[in-house]
Design an enzyme around this catalytic site. Structure first.
Site, short mmCIF file in Angstrom:
data_model
loop_
_atom_site.label_atom_id
_atom_site.label_comp_id
_atom_site.label_asym_id
_atom_site.label_seq_id
_atom_site.Cartn_x
_atom_site.Cartn_y
_atom_site.Cartn_z
N CYS A 59 40.41 12.36 66.77
CA CYS A 59 39.54 11.32 66.73
C CYS A 59 39.95 10.61 64.87
CB CYS A 59 38.09 11.25 67.20
SG CYS A 59 37.84 9.98 67.23
N CYS A 60 40.88 10.33 65.08
CA CYS A 60 40.52 9.13 63.31
C CYS A 60 39.96 8.06 62.79
CB CYS A 60 42.18 9.73 63.12
SG CYS A 60 42.87 9.29 63.89
N ALA A 61 40.81 8.02 61.59
CA ALA A 61 40.51 6.38 61.60
C ALA A 61 42.04 5.63 61.44
CB ALA A 61 40.58 6.41 60.11
#
Length: 102
Positions: free
Chosen positions: A6-8
């Site tokens: 999960c990232c930007a």
């Protein structure tokens, strides 16, 4: 095992996924690894076993961990050095440990 990072929404997370996939192949592990934005967390956590949160979105980690654990899923924060150096083997090992400990 299904793992999502999960990232930007950055490119570096996709590169880390590639390194993790290579490490999994070398270890003969069957797993699916993908990267998704924080906005996709709720959808992804329902179909994956483990979520690893990228350092740049660690402000969401406590909320994500609480939600994941309520569903019986593993959730961890990726070490900043492992993330920055694209250490796919180390991050994969973290995911495996989370999977085993749920």
């Amino acid at each position: 095992m299904k793992i999502f990072l999960c990232c930007a929404a950055g490119m570096s997370t996709s590169m880390l996924v590639t390194k993790m996939e290579k490490a999994a192949q070398e270890q003969n592990l069957e797993c699916e690894i993908s990267a998704h934005s924080v906005a996709e967390f709720d959808d992804c956590i329902t179909v994956c076993d483990v979520c690893l949160v990228a350092p740049q979105v660690k402000f969401k980690f406590d909320d994500f961990k609480r939600e994941a654990e309520a569903l019986g899923k593993g959730c961890g924060l990726i070490d900043m050095m492992n993330y920055g150096m694209l250490k796919g083997d180390a991050v994969l090992e973290q995911a495996i440990e989370l999977y085993r400990s749920r």
